[in-house]
Design a protein around this motif. Structure first.
Motif, mmCIF file in Angstrom:
data_model
loop_
_atom_site.group_PDB
_atom_site.id
_atom_site.type_symbol
_atom_site.label_atom_id
_atom_site.label_comp_id
_atom_site.label_asym_id
_atom_site.label_seq_id
_atom_site.Cartn_x
_atom_site.Cartn_y
_atom_site.Cartn_z
ATOM 1 N N ASP A 6 7.941 82.620 40.696
ATOM 2 C CA ASP A 6 9.380 82.831 40.771
ATOM 3 C C ASP A 6 9.877 82.344 42.127
ATOM 4 O O ASP A 6 9.112 82.249 43.098
ATOM 5 N N PRO A 7 11.155 82.026 42.233
ATOM 6 C CA PRO A 7 11.676 81.478 43.492
ATOM 7 C C PRO A 7 11.414 82.349 44.709
ATOM 8 O O PRO A 7 11.067 81.834 45.788
ATOM 9 N N ALA A 8 11.570 83.672 44.581
ATOM 10 C CA ALA A 8 11.368 84.529 45.747
ATOM 11 C C ALA A 8 9.934 84.461 46.250
ATOM 12 O O ALA A 8 9.682 84.340 47.462
ATOM 13 N N LEU A 10 7.788 82.077 45.740
ATOM 14 C CA LEU A 10 7.502 80.742 46.266
ATOM 15 C C LEU A 10 8.153 80.536 47.625
ATOM 16 O O LEU A 10 7.629 79.798 48.468
ATOM 17 N N GLY A 11 9.302 81.184 47.856
ATOM 18 C CA GLY A 11 9.911 81.105 49.177
ATOM 19 C C GLY A 11 9.006 81.705 50.236
ATOM 20 O O GLY A 11 8.818 81.135 51.322
ATOM 21 N N GLU A 12 8.437 82.851 49.921
ATOM 22 C CA GLU A 12 7.503 83.477 50.865
ATOM 23 C C GLU A 12 6.293 82.576 51.103
ATOM 24 O O GLU A 12 5.808 82.440 52.233
ATOM 25 N N ARG A 13 5.805 81.993 50.020
ATOM 26 C CA ARG A 13 4.639 81.125 50.167
ATOM 27 C C ARG A 13 4.973 79.893 50.999
ATOM 28 O O ARG A 13 4.157 79.422 51.797
ATOM 29 N N ALA A 14 6.177 79.352 50.821
ATOM 30 C CA ALA A 14 6.585 78.164 51.581
ATOM 31 C C ALA A 14 6.580 78.443 53.071
ATOM 32 O O ALA A 14 6.172 77.596 53.881
ATOM 33 N N ALA A 15 7.043 79.636 53.454
ATOM 34 C CA ALA A 15 7.063 79.974 54.875
ATOM 35 C C ALA A 15 5.650 80.001 55.437
ATOM 36 O O ALA A 15 5.403 79.526 56.562
ATOM 37 N N ARG A 16 4.704 80.553 54.665
ATOM 38 C CA ARG A 16 3.317 80.598 55.133
ATOM 39 C C ARG A 16 2.717 79.188 55.195
ATOM 40 O O ARG A 16 1.990 78.848 56.131
ATOM 41 N N LEU A 17 3.023 78.383 54.188
ATOM 42 C CA LEU A 17 2.509 77.005 54.181
ATOM 43 C C LEU A 17 3.033 76.220 55.381
ATOM 44 O O LEU A 17 2.290 75.450 56.014
ATOM 45 N N ALA A 18 4.311 76.384 55.690
ATOM 46 C CA ALA A 18 4.895 75.657 56.822
ATOM 47 C C ALA A 18 4.282 76.114 58.142
ATOM 48 O O ALA A 18 4.013 75.291 59.033
ATOM 49 N N ALA A 19 4.062 77.417 58.276
ATOM 50 C CA ALA A 19 3.451 77.928 59.509
ATOM 51 C C ALA A 19 2.038 77.392 59.672
ATOM 52 O O ALA A 19 1.622 76.997 60.780
ATOM 53 N N ALA A 33 6.284 71.674 39.004
ATOM 54 C CA ALA A 33 6.396 71.027 37.700
ATOM 55 C C ALA A 33 6.977 72.004 36.690
ATOM 56 O O ALA A 33 6.432 73.097 36.482
ATOM 57 N N GLY A 34 8.084 71.625 36.078
ATOM 58 C CA GLY A 34 8.710 72.478 35.077
ATOM 59 C C GLY A 34 10.070 71.936 34.700
ATOM 60 O O GLY A 34 10.382 70.762 34.914
ATOM 61 N N SER A 35 10.902 72.788 34.145
ATOM 62 C CA SER A 35 12.240 72.371 33.751
ATOM 63 C C SER A 35 13.063 72.052 34.998
ATOM 64 O O SER A 35 12.778 72.529 36.104
ATOM 65 N N ARG A 36 14.109 71.275 34.812
ATOM 66 C CA ARG A 36 14.961 70.909 35.942
ATOM 67 C C ARG A 36 15.573 72.143 36.623
ATOM 68 O O ARG A 36 15.505 72.260 37.856
ATOM 69 N N PRO A 37 16.159 73.098 35.861
ATOM 70 C CA PRO A 37 16.741 74.265 36.550
ATOM 71 C C PRO A 37 15.708 75.056 37.356
ATOM 72 O O PRO A 37 15.987 75.488 38.480
ATOM 73 N N TRP A 38 14.513 75.236 36.783
ATOM 74 C CA TRP A 38 13.499 76.022 37.489
ATOM 75 C C TRP A 38 13.029 75.315 38.754
ATOM 76 O O TRP A 38 12.921 75.930 39.818
ATOM 77 N N THR A 39 12.731 74.033 38.667
ATOM 78 C CA THR A 39 12.259 73.319 39.862
ATOM 79 C C THR A 39 13.337 73.285 40.934
ATOM 80 O O THR A 39 13.033 73.365 42.130
ATOM 81 N N HIS A 40 14.614 73.202 40.550
ATOM 82 C CA HIS A 40 15.691 73.196 41.546
ATOM 83 C C HIS A 40 15.800 74.547 42.239
ATOM 84 O O HIS A 40 15.956 74.608 43.468
ATOM 85 N N ARG A 41 15.725 75.619 41.464
ATOM 86 C CA ARG A 41 15.808 76.948 42.085
ATOM 87 C C ARG A 41 14.637 77.168 43.042
ATOM 88 O O ARG A 41 14.813 77.642 44.176
ATOM 89 N N CYS A 42 13.444 76.813 42.583
ATOM 90 C CA CYS A 42 12.257 77.017 43.423
ATOM 91 C C CYS A 42 12.270 76.095 44.630
ATOM 92 O O CYS A 42 11.910 76.500 45.745
ATOM 93 N N GLY A 43 12.681 74.863 44.419
ATOM 94 C CA GLY A 43 12.731 73.923 45.530
ATOM 95 C C GLY A 43 13.696 74.376 46.605
ATOM 96 O O GLY A 43 13.400 74.304 47.809
ATOM 97 N N GLU A 44 14.883 74.854 46.196
ATOM 98 C CA GLU A 44 15.856 75.320 47.183
ATOM 99 C C GLU A 44 15.335 76.553 47.914
ATOM 100 O O GLU A 44 15.490 76.675 49.140
ATOM 101 N N ALA A 45 14.691 77.465 47.171
ATOM 102 C CA ALA A 45 14.159 78.675 47.816
ATOM 103 C C ALA A 45 13.079 78.325 48.832
ATOM 104 O O ALA A 45 13.044 78.886 49.937
ATOM 105 N N MET A 46 12.198 77.405 48.492
ATOM 106 C CA MET A 46 11.132 77.020 49.420
ATOM 107 C C MET A 46 11.704 76.296 50.629
ATOM 108 O O MET A 46 11.267 76.505 51.764
ATOM 109 N N LEU A 47 12.705 75.446 50.404
ATOM 110 C CA LEU A 47 13.328 74.728 51.524
ATOM 111 C C LEU A 47 13.952 75.705 52.507
ATOM 112 O O LEU A 47 13.715 75.621 53.720
ATOM 113 N N ARG A 48 14.733 76.641 52.007
ATOM 114 C CA ARG A 48 15.463 77.546 52.905
ATOM 115 C C ARG A 48 14.518 78.503 53.616
ATOM 116 O O ARG A 48 14.813 78.963 54.738
#
Length: 741
Positions: A6-8, A10-19, A33-48
């Motif tokens: 889920d986006p939340a 994955l956001g936490e994981r992105a912060a750890r990966l970046a560190a 990899a997934g539907s366009r809406p899901w990848t966009h939500r997850c991508g934005e959460a990981m970016l932020r």
């Protein structure tokens, strides 16, 4: 490291990966990899969660607020810039060139987020970028998904790439090792010791002994262009003077200008950096630099791989202080072919040249896993295969390859792509996708002792009928992917040229260690035989014309039917179209095309092709069926040759005599080489006297006039009608008598 998809989470994981990436000095690639809406939500959460959105870059159409963006195929424009996070939305299409360029912008500690359709569906997903590979007459579905299938496999197998599928459990990825810290630069202006050494080498070239050029080679992201700019600033600050930076286009050298301006504390204005104490660094195109009357104090050539070797060689001869810099594994073409071709020129002209290799990356530490997987995916490090033993005709085998096999034979794909990269300086990652997925393409290998000795990539083209063929001839239709028949119809002017079935050879390469043994000619011959048996009318090719290439294709039985009137902006050459008939219909088309060229080419030489190199002009002229000069033409020529008629009142006759004589293959060595160049430059191209004299190796008009008179006297003595020869002999005798009296 665990968590959901889920986006939340994955956001936490992105912060750890970046560190983790920041601590290691590396980047991390995440495939969502997934539907366009899901990848966009997850991508934005990981970016932020992992980066400042304002310093990121999103390539796609649907972009979150506050995030800089570009079109799906716009990443190449960002070469040289820097980002904290890159998001590539493959739902909107995957541009291989842009993917490589974009990944080069991400600094250490940054994430690369690749948003893709579900992995099982991705190869068959409608990809807008695949439209660049579509060909008229083939349905969009004919564009295969081999490139994406191979990319999917490489990313899935990479231990450092994080793969997250919608609805699945995020896979673990191997922890990043800590990259080795680069050696201290020893120069506060430079980021690495490599860059400092490059700056010192450029300064030495500018201030030390003449005729000792430097060659800087580097992969992307090593600070090569910055080194040129820093060195230029140092030279200007200490010595002033005029420095010129050149390259295939202005955008290719912007980084040099920016770094020079930054070091001097000034700004770039209209392609020029003015030093506070005097002197400047300015941009000129290669042809503008060639035309300069006063040579600059130093010449910098950036992205030299994209400049034709002939132009590089001319610049090397003209300028005693010059630096060449090129990217070895590039996203806009490879520098390995440049190195292969130009090294011999440097050895011959300036044997004391030096090479400086920049190995250490600037934005990340050596061994970065994102760069490694990128090189594998785009074959940026594909090298020449080992050559066969050569010499045994029986060991040679021509094989038409099923391209599906390349997905299971990575070594073979690397070998043949490495061969193409070395042979063609503009080979890019998009060419790899076209090789794998182009719908109308054939791939033929010439094997020797089970090794790749040669490769040819050819395209099935033409076969248009009725109104469509006529619309192509009139220029109202430009069918994608049918270059040869379209050019034959619309450019050469053959009315039914688009109706011909043609096999166009797009790329051909023979291993350098096996060249000059007839393998390329043999490969073309066997391709032509197969095409003839398959019912094709023509085979041919379009390429940047050089004397060597024209001779190669002529030896294989091809004939020139057109030369483009404008030089290609990247290669600096005119495009030649050469064809060979394979049927009665094809032979007739070639004859008509040659007839058109015999009519048009001599006229073009006096206007749009007036700057064409005389040697090349002669090669394309030879064998054309041009009108035989009349007796009046010969009389004008004889009058000029023996000194009684001025050139200006004999021009028309001289033109027809010279054209007819130079087009005759039997006149290949008559008159001499210098005289032939003079006849082309002055009589056929109408160049100014000084320019034509230089082309013929003469100091000025008087020497060229005497050279032309001597040449025409020889032609008249051997080729003029009998009455004219007798008249010429009588005039010559009278002149001798008058002289002796």
């Amino acid at each position: 490291m665990t968590g959901g998809s889920d986006p939340a989470s994955l956001g936490e994981r992105a912060a750890r990966l970046a560190a983790e990436a920041h601590a290691a000095g590396y980047r991390r690639l995440v495939l969502l990899a997934g539907s366009r809406p899901w990848t966009h939500r997850c991508g934005e959460a990981m970016l932020r969660a992992a980066a400042d959105p304002a310093s990121a870059l999103w390539a796609g159409h649907a972009v979150p607020d506050g995030v800089p963006s570009c079109p799906p195929d716009g990443l190449v424009r960002y070469l040289g810039s820097e980002t904290s996070c890159l998001i590539v939305d493959a739902h909107d299409g995957l541009d291989p060139d842009g993917l490589g360029a974009g990944l080069g912008t991400v600094r250490a500690g940054g994430l690369v987020l690749l948003l893709a359709p579900p992995l099982a569906d991705w190869p068959d997903h409608p990809d807008p970028q695949s439209a660049r590979l579509t060909v008229d007459g083939w349905a969009p579905e004919a564009v295969a998904g081999r490139f994406i299938r191979r990319l999917r496999r490489i990313l899935a197998e990479d231990p450092y790439t994080v793969v997250v599928e919608e609805g699945g459990t995020p896979a673990e990825a191997q922890a990043l090792p800590h990259g080795p810290a680069p050696a201290a630069a020893g120069d506060r202006r430079c980021m690495t010791a490599d860059q400092a050494a490059a700056v010192a080498a450029v300064v030495r070239t500018a201030t030390g002994h003449r005729r000792r050029p430097s060659v800087l080679t580097a992969d992307r992201g090593r600070g090569k262009s910055a080194a040129l700019g820093i060195a230029a600033a140092e030279i200007l600050a200490e010595r002033g003077g005029d420095i010129v930076v050149t390259g295939p286009r202005r955008s290719a050298v912007d980084a040099v200008l920016r770094h020079a301006a930054g070091s001097l504390g000034v700004t770039v204005h209209r392609g020029r950096v003015a030093a506070p104490g005097g002197g400047s660094l300015r941009f000129l195109l290669p042809e503008e630099l060639q035309a300069c009357d006063s040579p600059p104090a130093l010449v910098l050539v950036d992205e030299a791989a994209a400049v034709p070797t002939a132009i590089l060689a001319d610049l090397l001869r003209r300028h005693s202080r010059i630096v060449f810099a090129t990217t070895v594994h590039g996203y806009e073409g490879s520098g390995r072919g440049f190195s292969l071709r130009f090294r011999g020129v440097l050895d011959a002209e300036t044997p004391r040249w030096q090479e400086i290799r920049l190995e250490t990356p600037i934005r990340w530490r050596p061994g970065d896993p994102v760069e490694a997987v990128l090189f594998r995916a785009l074959l940026l490090d594909a090298d020449l295969p080992a050559a066969g033993s050569g010499g045994r005709e029986g060991a040679l085998l021509l094989e038409r390859l099923d391209r599906d096999r390349l997905l299971d034979d990575e070594p073979l794909l690397r070998d043949l792509f490495g061969l193409l990269v070395h042979a063609h300086y503009r080979t890019r990652p998009m060419d790899l996708r076209n090789l794998l997925d182009g719908p109308n393409l054939f791939l033929d290998l010439l094997r020797q002792d089970d090794r790749v000795a040669g490769v040819a990539l050819s395209a099935d083209e033409g076969g248009f009928t009725g109104d469509v063929a006529q619309a192509i001839w009139s220029g109202r239709r430009r069918p994608r992917g049918h270059l040869l028949p379209q050019s034959l119809a619309s450019h050469v002017g053959v009315l039914d040229g688009a109706a011909a079935r043609a096999l166009r050879v797009m790329r051909i390469a023979v291993h350098p260690e096996l060249q000059r043994r007839g393998l390329g000619t043999r490969l073309l011959g066997e391709l032509a035989e197969r095409a003839r048996d398959a019912g094709y009318d023509l085979t041919g090719a379009s390429f940047g014309a050089t004397p060597g290439l024209i001779a190669f294709w002529e030896q294989a039985g091809f004939r020139p039917v057109r030369l483009g009137i404008r030089r290609d902006a990247a290669s600096g050459t005119h495009s030649a179209l050469m064809v060979q008939g394979l049927s009665e219909r094809g032979d007739a088309l070639v004859d008509r095309a040659r007839g058109r060229m015999a009519r048009d080419y001599p006229v073009q030489l006096a206007d749009p092709l007036a700057r064409l190199e005389p040697e090349l002009a002669l090669m394309l002229l030879r064998g054309l069926d041009v009108p035989e000069p009349s007796e009046t033409d010969w009389l004008d020529a004889v009058g000029f040759a023996h000194g009684h008629r001025a050139y200006e009142v004999s021009m028309a006759g001289l033109h027809r005599v010279a054209l007819w004589a130079l087009a005759d293959p039997a006149c290949a060595a008559e008159p001499g080489e210098r005289a032939r160049r003079g006849l082309v430059a002055r009589v056929l191209q109408h160049r100014p006297w000084a320019d034509a004299a230089a082309a013929a190796g003469e100091a000025g008009r008087p020497g060229l006039v005497e050279l032309l008179r001597d040449a025409v006297r020889g032609l008249a003595a051997s080729r003029a009608p009998a009455d004219v020869r007798r008249l010429a002999a009588r005039i010559a005798g009278e002149a001798d008598y008058t002289s002796s009296s």
